[in-house]
Write a protein that holds these residues in place. Structure first.
Motif, short mmCIF file in Angstrom:
data_model
loop_
_atom_site.label_atom_id
_atom_site.label_comp_id
_atom_site.label_asym_id
_atom_site.label_seq_id
_atom_site.Cartn_x
_atom_site.Cartn_y
_atom_site.Cartn_z
N ASN A 173 33.99 0.60 5.40
CA ASN A 173 33.39 0.42 6.72
C ASN A 173 31.86 0.41 6.64
O ASN A 173 31.21 -0.39 7.32
CB ASN A 173 33.87 1.52 7.67
N ARG A 174 31.29 1.29 5.81
CA ARG A 174 29.83 1.32 5.66
C ARG A 174 29.32 0.01 5.07
O ARG A 174 28.35 -0.58 5.55
CB ARG A 174 29.43 2.48 4.75
N ARG B 75 29.44 -2.76 7.71
CA ARG B 75 28.34 -2.65 8.68
C ARG B 75 27.02 -3.11 8.07
O ARG B 75 26.23 -3.79 8.72
CB ARG B 75 28.23 -1.22 9.20
N LYS C 138 26.93 -6.88 7.94
CA LYS C 138 26.63 -7.45 9.27
C LYS C 138 25.16 -7.30 9.59
O LYS C 138 24.53 -8.22 10.12
CB LYS C 138 27.48 -6.75 10.34
#
Length: 73
Positions: free
Chosen positions: A36-37, A40, A43
Motif C-alpha cells: 500500500n505504501r 501511494r 501515485k
C-alpha cells in the motif's frame, strides 16, 4: 478482519525470511502495508511529475540569498 486464504508455502516462507516476522500473520500484514505504501508513492510520483512551475534548485538558492526572506528575531 478474519479471512481464509491459500498462500503458497514457498512465497510465505520467503516473506517471513525477508521481513523478519515471527508469525505468518505479521509477514502478511507487513507485506500488505508495504504494498500500500509503494502504491501511494507511485501515485504521488505521477502527480509530482506534472508540476510545470515547481521551484528549481537555482530558484531556491536565489530566494535564500534574498534579504527579504530572512527570518526576523
Amino acid at each position: 478482519m478474519k479471512t481464509t486464504i491459500d498462500i503458497p508455502d514457498e512465497d510465505l516462507k520467503e516473506a517471513i525470511k525477508h521481513t523478519g516476522a515471527k508469525t505468518k500473520r505479521d509477514a502478511v500484514v507487513y507485506a500488505l502495508k508495504d504494498f500500500n505504501r509503494r502504491y501511494r508513492l507511485a501515485k504521488l510520483a505521477k502527480i509530482l511529475g506534472t508540476f510545470k512551475d515547481f521551484m528549481t534548485q537555482e530558484d531556491l538558492k536565489i530566494m535564500r540569498e534574498d534579504k527579504k526572506w530572512e527570518k526576523r528575531k
